[in-house]
Design a protein around this motif. Structure first.
Motif, short mmCIF file in Angstrom:
data_model
loop_
_atom_site.label_atom_id
_atom_site.label_comp_id
_atom_site.label_asym_id
_atom_site.label_seq_id
_atom_site.Cartn_x
_atom_site.Cartn_y
_atom_site.Cartn_z
N ARG A 1 16.93 4.97 -1.82
CA ARG A 1 16.83 5.67 -0.58
C ARG A 1 15.43 6.28 -0.55
NH1 ARG A 1 22.25 9.41 -1.30
NH2 ARG A 1 23.68 8.07 -0.46
N LEU A 2 14.65 6.50 -1.62
CA LEU A 2 13.63 6.79 -1.70
C LEU A 2 12.59 5.70 -1.31
CD1 LEU A 2 11.20 8.96 -2.50
CD2 LEU A 2 11.31 8.31 -4.74
N VAL A 3 12.77 4.57 -1.73
CA VAL A 3 11.96 3.26 -1.09
C VAL A 3 12.08 2.97 0.40
CG1 VAL A 3 11.75 0.99 -1.32
CG2 VAL A 3 11.80 2.17 -3.24
N ASN A 4 13.54 3.27 0.99
CA ASN A 4 13.69 3.12 2.22
C ASN A 4 13.02 4.10 3.07
OD1 ASN A 4 15.44 0.78 2.25
ND2 ASN A 4 17.04 1.89 1.58
N GLU A 5 12.96 5.35 2.48
CA GLU A 5 12.33 6.32 3.34
C GLU A 5 10.89 6.16 3.46
OE1 GLU A 5 11.72 9.70 5.61
OE2 GLU A 5 13.45 8.92 5.04
N ILE A 6 10.20 5.54 2.32
CA ILE A 6 8.82 5.53 2.38
C ILE A 6 8.39 4.13 3.42
CG2 ILE A 6 7.11 4.22 0.82
CD1 ILE A 6 8.26 5.83 -1.39
N LEU A 7 9.44 3.07 3.36
CA LEU A 7 9.30 2.07 4.41
C LEU A 7 9.94 2.31 5.83
CD1 LEU A 7 9.45 -0.68 1.69
CD2 LEU A 7 7.24 0.62 2.74
N LYS A 8 10.36 3.53 5.91
CA LYS A 8 11.18 3.92 7.25
C LYS A 8 10.42 2.95 8.85
CE LYS A 8 13.16 7.80 9.65
NZ LYS A 8 13.08 9.21 9.80
N ASN B 1 0.95 -1.22 -0.14
CA ASN B 1 -0.01 -0.12 -0.01
C ASN B 1 0.93 1.10 -0.04
OD1 ASN B 1 -2.47 -1.62 0.00
ND2 ASN B 1 -2.57 -1.50 2.19
N LYS B 2 1.86 1.24 0.80
CA LYS B 2 2.77 2.56 0.77
C LYS B 2 3.32 2.73 -0.50
CE LYS B 2 3.57 2.91 5.86
NZ LYS B 2 4.65 3.17 6.91
N LEU B 3 3.81 1.63 -1.08
CA LEU B 3 4.81 1.88 -2.25
C LEU B 3 3.77 2.18 -3.44
CD1 LEU B 3 7.26 -1.06 -2.18
CD2 LEU B 3 7.62 1.45 -1.58
N GLN B 4 2.56 1.42 -3.53
CA GLN B 4 1.81 1.99 -4.56
C GLN B 4 1.27 3.57 -4.42
OE1 GLN B 4 -1.24 -1.08 -3.90
NE2 GLN B 4 -0.45 -2.48 -5.49
N THR B 5 0.89 3.85 -3.23
CA THR B 5 0.54 5.30 -3.07
C THR B 5 1.29 6.16 -3.27
OG1 THR B 5 -1.13 4.40 -1.32
CG2 THR B 5 -0.67 6.91 -1.27
N SER B 6 2.70 5.82 -2.62
CA SER B 6 3.71 7.09 -2.80
C SER B 6 4.42 7.10 -4.18
CB SER B 6 4.82 6.59 -1.84
OG SER B 6 4.26 6.74 -0.53
N LEU B 7 4.50 6.03 -4.89
CA LEU B 7 5.22 5.98 -6.11
C LEU B 7 4.27 5.75 -7.15
CD1 LEU B 7 8.18 3.78 -5.03
CD2 LEU B 7 8.31 6.31 -5.29
N GLY B 8 3.07 5.83 -7.01
CA GLY B 8 2.33 5.40 -8.21
C GLY B 8 2.68 4.17 -9.08
N THR B 9 2.95 3.10 -8.39
CA THR B 9 3.70 2.05 -9.36
C THR B 9 2.86 1.45 -10.74
OG1 THR B 9 2.65 0.57 -8.08
CG2 THR B 9 4.76 1.09 -7.15
N LYS B 10 4.06 1.19 -11.52
CA LYS B 10 3.46 0.44 -12.80
C LYS B 10 3.52 -1.06 -12.93
CE LYS B 10 3.16 4.49 -14.76
NZ LYS B 10 1.78 5.28 -14.97
N HIS B 11 4.27 -1.34 -11.87
CA HIS B 11 4.59 -3.03 -11.63
C HIS B 11 5.15 -3.00 -10.14
CE1 HIS B 11 5.16 -7.10 -12.09
NE2 HIS B 11 6.23 -6.86 -11.44
N LEU B 12 4.41 -3.87 -9.37
CA LEU B 12 4.80 -4.04 -8.08
C LEU B 12 4.89 -5.62 -7.49
CD1 LEU B 12 6.03 -2.87 -5.17
CD2 LEU B 12 3.52 -2.38 -4.83
#
Length: 131
Positions: A85-92, A36-47
Motif C-alpha cells: 500500500r505504501l509503494v502504491n500510494e507513492i506511485l499513485k 526517483n519517487k521510491l528512492q526519495t520517499s523510502l530511502g531505499t537500500k536496494h532498488l
C-alpha cells in the motif's frame, strides 16, 4: 519525437530464476520517475525497476507494466500488505496515468540480506480478459 530525445540507454543486470542476465535496455521517463519517487520517499537500500511491458501486447517502448524490488528500513515492522500500500500510494499518479500493472517485492534490509536475491520472472501474459 520528444519522448525519444528523453530516453537514454542503460545496461541492466537482473537475476531471474537463478540465471544472471545482462540486457541492454532503454530507461524511460516513467521508469526514471518511479525510481526517483521510491528512492526519495523510502530511502531505499536496494532498488530494481524492471520494465516488463515487452511481455505484453503494447507498443514497442511502452512503459505500462513494471516489477519493482524495493528494500527499505521503512518496511521494518510493516506487514506485506502495508508495504505494498505504501509503494502504491507513492506511485499513485503513475498508476492513474498509464502504468497498468505493478508487481512489488518489498523487503527490509535484513530480509534482503538473508535472501538469495533472486527476482522471479513474471508469468507470460495471457492476453487479458481471462484468456
Amino acid at each position: 519525437m520528444i519522448v525519444n530525445s528523453l530516453l537514454f540507454k542503460t545496461f541492466r543486470t537482473a537475476t531471474f530464476s537463478g540465471t544472471r542476465i545482462i540486457a541492454r535496455n532503454m530507461s524511460g521517463i516513467v521508469e526514471n520517475t518511479i525510481r526517483n519517487k521510491l528512492q526519495t520517499s523510502l530511502g531505499t537500500k536496494h532498488l530494481e525497476i524492471i520494465n516488463e511491458s515487452y511481455m505484453h501486447n503494447v507498443p514497442k517502448g511502452a512503459e505500462t507494466h513494471f516489477k519493482v524490488v524495493v528494500v527499505s528500513d521503512k518496511f521494518d515492522g510493516l506487514p506485506l500488505i502495508k508495504r505494498h500500500r505504501l509503494v502504491n500510494e507513492i506511485l499513485k499518479e503513475e498508476l492513474q496515468t498509464g502504468v497498468h500493472a505493478l508487481s512489488i517485492v518489498a523487503k527490509t534490509p535484513e530480509q534482503w540480506d538473508n535472501s538469495d536475491k533472486v527476482v522471479e520472472s513474471s508469468p507470460n501474459c495471457r492476453g487479458g480478459f481471462g484468456k
